[in-house]
Each structure stands twice: as structure tokens, then as C-alpha cells.
Design a protein around this motif. Structure first.
Motif, mmCIF file in Angstrom:
data_model
loop_
_atom_site.group_PDB
_atom_site.id
_atom_site.type_symbol
_atom_site.label_atom_id
_atom_site.label_comp_id
_atom_site.label_asym_id
_atom_site.label_seq_id
_atom_site.Cartn_x
_atom_site.Cartn_y
_atom_site.Cartn_z
ATOM 1 N N ASN A 188 -2.795 -150.044 -3.850
ATOM 2 C CA ASN A 188 -1.728 -150.275 -4.830
ATOM 3 C C ASN A 188 -1.696 -151.764 -5.158
ATOM 4 O OD1 ASN A 188 0.824 -150.734 -6.128
ATOM 5 N ND2 ASN A 188 1.496 -148.751 -5.360
ATOM 6 N N GLY A 189 -2.117 -152.092 -6.381
ATOM 7 C CA GLY A 189 -2.197 -153.492 -6.765
ATOM 8 C C GLY A 189 -0.856 -154.190 -6.869
ATOM 9 N N SER A 190 0.229 -153.437 -7.015
ATOM 10 C CA SER A 190 1.560 -154.040 -7.169
ATOM 11 C C SER A 190 2.244 -154.273 -5.834
ATOM 12 C CB SER A 190 2.438 -153.143 -8.052
ATOM 13 O OG SER A 190 1.892 -153.025 -9.342
ATOM 14 N N THR A 191 2.191 -153.297 -4.944
ATOM 15 C CA THR A 191 2.955 -153.379 -3.691
ATOM 16 C C THR A 191 2.086 -153.536 -2.463
ATOM 17 O OG1 THR A 191 2.953 -150.971 -3.374
ATOM 18 C CG2 THR A 191 4.746 -151.911 -4.690
ATOM 19 N N GLY A 192 0.770 -153.395 -2.600
ATOM 20 C CA GLY A 192 -0.099 -153.420 -1.432
ATOM 21 C C GLY A 192 -0.475 -154.821 -0.992
ATOM 22 N N SER A 193 -1.151 -154.881 0.157
ATOM 23 C CA SER A 193 -1.666 -156.141 0.699
ATOM 24 C C SER A 193 -2.948 -155.832 1.455
ATOM 25 C CB SER A 193 -0.646 -156.801 1.636
ATOM 26 O OG SER A 193 -1.248 -157.877 2.343
ATOM 27 N N ASP A 194 -3.929 -156.691 1.304
ATOM 28 C CA ASP A 194 -5.188 -156.470 2.008
ATOM 29 C C ASP A 194 -5.080 -156.758 3.499
ATOM 30 O OD1 ASP A 194 -6.397 -155.595 -0.250
ATOM 31 O OD2 ASP A 194 -7.546 -157.419 -0.644
ATOM 32 N N ALA B 272 -0.384 -149.782 1.757
ATOM 33 C CA ALA B 272 -1.591 -149.720 0.943
ATOM 34 C C ALA B 272 -2.305 -151.062 0.891
ATOM 35 C CB ALA B 272 -1.231 -149.277 -0.483
ATOM 36 N N PHE B 273 -3.621 -150.996 0.634
ATOM 37 C CA PHE B 273 -4.377 -152.197 0.311
ATOM 38 C C PHE B 273 -3.991 -152.651 -1.099
ATOM 39 C CE2 PHE B 273 -7.710 -150.027 3.074
ATOM 40 C CZ PHE B 273 -7.412 -150.776 4.192
ATOM 41 N N ALA B 274 -4.322 -153.911 -1.416
ATOM 42 C CA ALA B 274 -4.034 -154.432 -2.757
ATOM 43 C C ALA B 274 -5.240 -154.306 -3.681
ATOM 44 C CB ALA B 274 -3.592 -155.892 -2.673
ATOM 45 N N CYS C 223 -18.455 -142.723 9.411
ATOM 46 C CA CYS C 223 -17.766 -141.590 8.797
ATOM 47 C C CYS C 223 -18.233 -140.249 9.346
ATOM 48 C CB CYS C 223 -17.975 -141.613 7.286
ATOM 49 S SG CYS C 223 -17.266 -143.072 6.486
ATOM 50 N N SER C 224 -19.327 -140.259 10.116
ATOM 51 C CA SER C 224 -19.858 -139.031 10.692
ATOM 52 C C SER C 224 -20.127 -138.023 9.573
ATOM 53 C CB SER C 224 -18.887 -138.495 11.745
ATOM 54 O OG SER C 224 -19.407 -137.353 12.402
ATOM 55 N N ILE C 225 -19.561 -136.827 9.675
ATOM 56 C CA ILE C 225 -19.791 -135.795 8.650
ATOM 57 C C ILE C 225 -18.610 -135.656 7.697
ATOM 58 C CG2 ILE C 225 -21.321 -134.507 10.177
ATOM 59 C CD1 ILE C 225 -18.958 -132.620 10.748
ATOM 60 N N TYR C 226 -17.677 -136.601 7.763
ATOM 61 C CA TYR C 226 -16.406 -136.426 7.062
ATOM 62 C C TYR C 226 -16.335 -137.259 5.784
ATOM 63 C CZ TYR C 226 -15.227 -134.284 11.480
ATOM 64 O OH TYR C 226 -15.242 -133.477 12.576
ATOM 65 N N ASP C 227 -15.492 -136.774 4.852
ATOM 66 C CA ASP C 227 -15.277 -137.444 3.577
ATOM 67 C C ASP C 227 -14.146 -138.455 3.692
ATOM 68 O OD1 ASP C 227 -17.193 -135.737 2.501
ATOM 69 O OD2 ASP C 227 -15.688 -134.258 1.882
ATOM 70 N N VAL C 228 -14.187 -139.471 2.811
ATOM 71 C CA VAL C 228 -13.135 -140.478 2.747
ATOM 72 C C VAL C 228 -12.667 -140.576 1.301
ATOM 73 C CG1 VAL C 228 -12.505 -142.886 3.109
ATOM 74 C CG2 VAL C 228 -14.107 -141.777 4.669
ATOM 75 N N THR C 229 -11.345 -140.590 1.104
ATOM 76 C CA THR C 229 -10.774 -140.722 -0.235
ATOM 77 C C THR C 229 -9.862 -141.938 -0.298
ATOM 78 O OG1 THR C 229 -10.842 -138.331 -0.614
ATOM 79 C CG2 THR C 229 -9.370 -139.626 -2.012
ATOM 80 N N ALA C 230 -10.092 -142.797 -1.294
ATOM 81 C CA ALA C 230 -9.188 -143.917 -1.562
ATOM 82 C C ALA C 230 -8.317 -143.525 -2.750
ATOM 83 C CB ALA C 230 -9.963 -145.186 -1.858
ATOM 84 N N ASN C 231 -7.018 -143.363 -2.505
ATOM 85 C CA ASN C 231 -6.065 -142.957 -3.540
ATOM 86 C C ASN C 231 -5.539 -144.208 -4.241
ATOM 87 O OD1 ASN C 231 -5.668 -139.905 -2.813
ATOM 88 N ND2 ASN C 231 -5.570 -141.004 -0.872
ATOM 89 N N VAL C 232 -5.826 -144.341 -5.532
ATOM 90 C CA VAL C 232 -5.560 -145.575 -6.262
ATOM 91 C C VAL C 232 -4.339 -145.394 -7.165
ATOM 92 C CG1 VAL C 232 -6.520 -147.326 -7.796
ATOM 93 C CG2 VAL C 232 -8.028 -146.051 -6.241
ATOM 94 N N ALA C 233 -3.341 -146.246 -6.976
ATOM 95 C CA ALA C 233 -2.127 -146.202 -7.793
ATOM 96 C C ALA C 233 -2.390 -146.833 -9.154
ATOM 97 C CB ALA C 233 -0.988 -146.932 -7.078
ATOM 98 N N ASN C 234 -1.525 -146.548 -10.122
ATOM 99 C CA ASN C 234 -1.635 -147.143 -11.456
ATOM 100 C C ASN C 234 -1.597 -148.660 -11.357
ATOM 101 O OD1 ASN C 234 -1.652 -144.564 -12.493
ATOM 102 N ND2 ASN C 234 0.444 -144.623 -13.257
ATOM 103 N N GLY C 235 -2.377 -149.322 -12.195
ATOM 104 C CA GLY C 235 -2.404 -150.779 -12.184
ATOM 105 C C GLY C 235 -3.738 -151.280 -12.691
ATOM 106 N N THR C 236 -3.900 -152.597 -12.697
ATOM 107 C CA THR C 236 -5.148 -153.235 -13.120
ATOM 108 C C THR C 236 -5.815 -153.857 -11.914
ATOM 109 O OG1 THR C 236 -4.276 -153.671 -15.331
ATOM 110 C CG2 THR C 236 -6.170 -154.984 -14.624
#
Length: 507
Positions: A265-271, A281-283, A297-310
Motif C-alpha cells: 500500500n503506497g499510501s499507508t505502508g512502510s518498507d 503493508a509494504f510501501a 517458496c518450496s511448492i507454494y504460491d505467493v501473492t502480493a496484494n496491491v492497493a490502489n495508488g501510484t
């Protein structure tokens, strides 16, 4: 007889006059007594608040003058008022302040001493003698006194020990003792039994300094948990945070045991966050990618959920594991998630790996909007292409495998061309994809370009122009490159016929 009566009346009048004179004299004497009382030595003449000295016309020698507001007192001597001093109680004003107006008799403290004001003033610092008189001086620092115990030392025999103060303080067998009876030591157990030593601190069961090296701990696993340490000699149940810390300490990757979600989340997140929840969230997109690249990651999937923003550019990196890595934006409104950069908005340095990027608008001012290379597989869907550079919007090279999936691809700007496949056996798959144009675009090259063994699979691919026009060459295919399922030469939109050299195939 009449004469006698007349005489009597005369006598009576004379007696009345005498009585009146006696009464007048009595009243005069009483007035004189009262005036005398007022003039008696010691009676106060009161001085008004606005006066600095008593009125010289008042009072007689021996009388006193007093000003209640200041406590000042005078006595009259030889017809003049003589100042005696100030007679009033001290007024405690706490710590001295340069902004306070002080009157005589005010008492303040400063640096541990106290002072009495002797002259009205403001902002004169004690102990200035004109305005302050020392009342009580700060005392000297007392001595340290005797130590209750001598420095601790190991008990030895044939040594003179004293009660003090300070008393002797020794250790023996892991415990510490204070001397209670002065003596020369013999055997410690005997001296202890005789009451010559008093126990100060008893040796514990898990003495850290003992030669047993904690071998007498009742339960090593429980002790390790209580101390927050990680054991290597046996199984141990650790929290997720402890596991992560142990892995960091050991320099090993965190191994996923299930599919994982991260949040950006570019607005509220921080790296500096861990990215594991929307509230932490990350920024930046790149931080999420870097964290995933450090995982196993072994055999598993990873999803990064991205909030609205630039967001700034995203560079996809290699990761360990056979699952996929997805950057999920806003599929319903891709323009709400903007990836904007000077260089390529979405690019790869990964070798291998499977990536999915969806629900975003990508735009570059000097390079491609999407650039895939290095044998990396990237699928893009629900995307908008809005770069301002004179370049290709979508680019695959050096063995990169780029798939445009789904019906929701929107083209908003031109450049050299929409697609470039080549520069080293790159592959573009656009099966069943639909590209909708949202503006008139002009390509200085060709809508579709393939070179250097580039290859495009495009069965059931469609272009929707609406009322917009695509100006430029339809396709340019050369250097052992080609298409599959394009069919007719007018498959790609444009206003100029496509070209193909003798090494190509167009089908």
C-alpha cells in the motif's frame, strides 16, 4: 420678707453659674486628658501606602510611625522621623525568578541557599547585597561514610576476618557470607557452625559459574524456552516469529509450508513492515519482490496484494521454489493501480520463475511498458498500456516467455510498436486475448515486430478499435521469426501492409 426672697433668688442664680463653670472645667480637663493620651510616647502614626516616609508634621518625640503594607517603622526624635527598619513576617516565595517583583521580607531559594529581600526590586539575582541578605546557606556535602562490607573475596584458611564496619565478605562453595564474629579462619564448615559467618546469598541450583555447566538443569528444553534461545540438540516448538529470527540468525531462507500473501500500500505502508497484513503493508512493489526472492517458496504460491495508488518500477527477480508469484492489483479498475517509471515499468532480471501481473496500468517515459527476458515466464492480464516513450509497449527478448491473457487489455498510446518479439528466441503468447484501443495511436515501426528467432502464438486473438485508428505498418517479420494462427496479412491493425523476409513464416 420680699427682700429675703430676692436674696435667695440671687444666691440660687450664683450657685447655678458656679455649677456651670465647674462642669465646663471638667469637660476641658477631660479633653486635655484625651489629647495627652494621644500624645503619649509609643502611639503609632500610620503611614499611607503611597507615602515613602511619615508626614513630618505629625507625631511628637518618642512616638512611632508604622506602614502596615511594608512593615517599615520610624520613631520621632528631636522633631524628625528616624527609620528603624522593617518589622513584619517573612513571605516565602519559593525559587527565585527574574520575572517576579520582590518586596522587602520576601524569602527565596537559589542553588540550595535561602535569601531575604531587603529592598524592593525585580530581577536582581541573589546574593546581591543591595537587595538580598543571606538567610540560610547550603550545607557542605557529607562524607561517604564507612562501607558496610569489604570487597568480596574467596574464603581462605589462616586469615584474620573482622566484623567492621566494614565487615569481611567472602564466597565459599558458590554462596556468599558476611563475618559476624572476628576470628582467624580455620575450617570453613566449623567456623560457619560456630556462628562466625552469616549467609548473604545462597548458591542456586543452576549456578552459571559452576563447573557443571548447567548440567543439573531439571529440564533443558523448558529452560531454553524460558530464556528464549534456540536449541540444536533436540526438537523445540517455536513461534513463527522465533522461527523467522532463528533462520535469520543462521543465515538460511524461510521455508514456506503453505501459500503466502503479502500486502502493498503506497499510501499507508512502510518498507520496514513485514507485509503480512493490510495493516502492516509494504510501501513499494519492489520491497515485496525482494522479500519473496529471499524465501524458499518450496511448492507454494505467493501473492502480493496491491492497493490502489501510484508505484515505482517493478523488477521481477529470481526466487527459489516451483510455485508462482502474483502481483494482484485492481482487476475491475486497472487505472487505479499505476506503475510508472522512466525505465521499463515492468521488467525482469529473473532467470526462470513464473510470474503473474494483473489489474494495473503500466507506463514508461523512455522505455517499454513491459519488458520480459532471461527465460522468465510472465503472464499479464487486465492491463492498460499508457507509456509516453517512442518505444514498444510490450517487449519480449532473450528467451523471455510473455503471455497476454484474457480479454481486458487496453492500449492508450503509440510509439515504435505495440509488440516486439525477438532478440534471442523470445516467445509471445496472445491466444484468445483481446486488445481494445482507447485512443488514436501511431506506430513509427509496426504494430507487431518479430526478429531473431522471435515467435508469436496468436490463435483467436482479436483487436477492438472502436472509433479509433491505428496508423503505421501492420507487421514486420524477419530473421527466422514468425507467427502461428495469425492467418491473414491484415490480422494486425495498421494503415500500411506488413512485411516479411524470406526466412520468416506467417501463418
Amino acid at each position: 420678707m420680699a427682700r429675703l426672697d430676692a436674696e435667695r433668688r440671687v444666691i440660687h442664680r450664683l450657685e447655678g453659674v458656679a455649677t456651670a463653670h465647674r462642669r465646663r472645667d471638667l469637660r476641658a480637663r477631660r479633653r486635655q486628658d484625651r489629647v495627652g493620651a494621644l500624645n503619649t510616647s509609643g502611639f503609632f502614626v500610620f503611614v499611607d501606602i503611597n507615602q515613602t516616609v511619615p508626614d513630618p508634621s505629625l507625631g511628637d518625640d518618642g512616638q512611632y510611625a508604622f506602614q502596615p503594607t511594608s512593615g517599615k517603622t520610624w520613631v520621632k526624635s528631636a522633631g524628625a522621623w528616624s527609620y528603624l527598619g522593617i518589622y513584619k513576617a517573612f513571605q516565602l516565595k519559593s525559587a527565585w525568578s527574574g520575572s517576579t517583583a520582590y518586596a522587602a521580607g520576601d524569602v527565596v531559594t537559589l542553588s540550595g541557599s535561602s535569601y531575604a529581600c531587603v529592598l524592593d526590586h525585580t530581577n536582581h539575582t541573589p546574593p546581591k547585597a543591595t537587595y538580598w541578605q543571606l538567610l540560610a546557606s547550603k550545607g557542605d556535602t557529607g562524607g561517604a561514610g564507612l562501607a558496610p562490607l569489604l570487597p568480596v573475596a574467596a574464603w581462605v584458611t589462616a586469615t584474620a576476618y573482622v566484623v567492621g564496619p566494614p565487615a569481611c565478605f567472602v564466597t565459599n562453595g558458590g554462596s556468599s557470607y558476611m563475618c559476624l564474629v572476628a576470628h582467624t579462619s580455620g575450617t570453613f564448615a566449623t567456623d560457619l557452625a560456630a556462628g562466625k559467618w552469616g549467609l548473604v546469598a545462597q548458591k542456586g541450583a543452576g549456578d552459571l559459574t559452576s563447573t557443571n555447566n548447567l548440567s543439573d538443569v531439571a529440564n533443558a528444553a523448558t529452560a531454553a524456552t524460558n530464556l528464549g534461545v534456540v536449541r540444536y540438540g533436540g526438537a523445540q516448538s517455536l513461534t513463527s516469529a522465533q522461527q523467522l529470527q532463528a533462520q535469520k540468525n543462521a543465515g538460511v531462507r524461510t521455508v514456506l509450508t503453505a501459500s503466502a500473501n503479502y500486502y502493498v500500500n503506497g499510501s499507508t505502508g512502510s518498507d520496514t513492515n513485514d507485509g503480512l497484513s493490510s495493516g502492516a503493508a509494504f510501501a513499494t512493489l519492489q520491497k515485496a519482490m525482494d522479500v519473496v526472492a529471499a524465501l524458499d517458496c518450496s511448492i507454494y504460491d505467493v501473492t502480493a496484494n496491491v492497493a490502489n495508488g501510484t508505484y515505482a518500477a517493478l523488477v521481477l527477480k529470481s526466487y527459489l521454489g516451483s510455485g508462482s508469484v502474483t502481483f494482484q492489483g485492481n482487476n475491475a479498475s486497472p487505472s487505479s493501480v499505476v506503475i510508472s517509471a522512466t525505465a521499463a515499468a515492468l521488467s525482469t532480471t529473473a532467470v526462470g520463475g513464473r510470474f503473474i501481473v494483473s489489474g494495473a496500468r503500466v507506463q514508461s517515459s523512455t522505455a517499454q511498458d513491459v519488458a520480459v527476458s532471461s527465460a522468465t515466464s510472465v503472464t499479464i492480464q487486465n492491463m492498460e498500456y499508457n507509456g509516453s516513450s517512442a518505444n514498444f509497449r510490450i517487449y519480449a527478448n532473450s528467451g523471455g516467455q510473455l503471455t497476454c491473457a484474457g480479454a481486458n487489455h487496453k492500449v492508450l498510446t503509440g510509439g515504435i510498436g505495440l509488440f516486439l518479439v525477438g532478440d534471442g528466441a523470445a516467445k509471445l503468447t496472445t491466444s484468445s486475448a483481446t486488445f481494445t484501443f482507447g485512443a488514436n495511436v501511431t506506430y513509427s515501426g509496426a504494430t507487431f515486430t518479430a526478429r531473431r528467432f522471435g515467435y508469436c502464438e496468436c490463435p483467436s486473438m482479436t483487436f477492438t478499435l472502436g472509433g479509433f485508428t491505428v496508423t503505421g505498418q501492420r507487421h514486420a517479420i524477419a530473421q527466422c521469426s514468425g507467427t502461428a494462427a495469425a492467418g491473414v496479412s491484415t490480422f494486425f491493425p495498421g494503415t500500411v501492409a506488413g512485411t516479411a523476409d524470406s526466412t520468416n513464416f506467417f501463418g
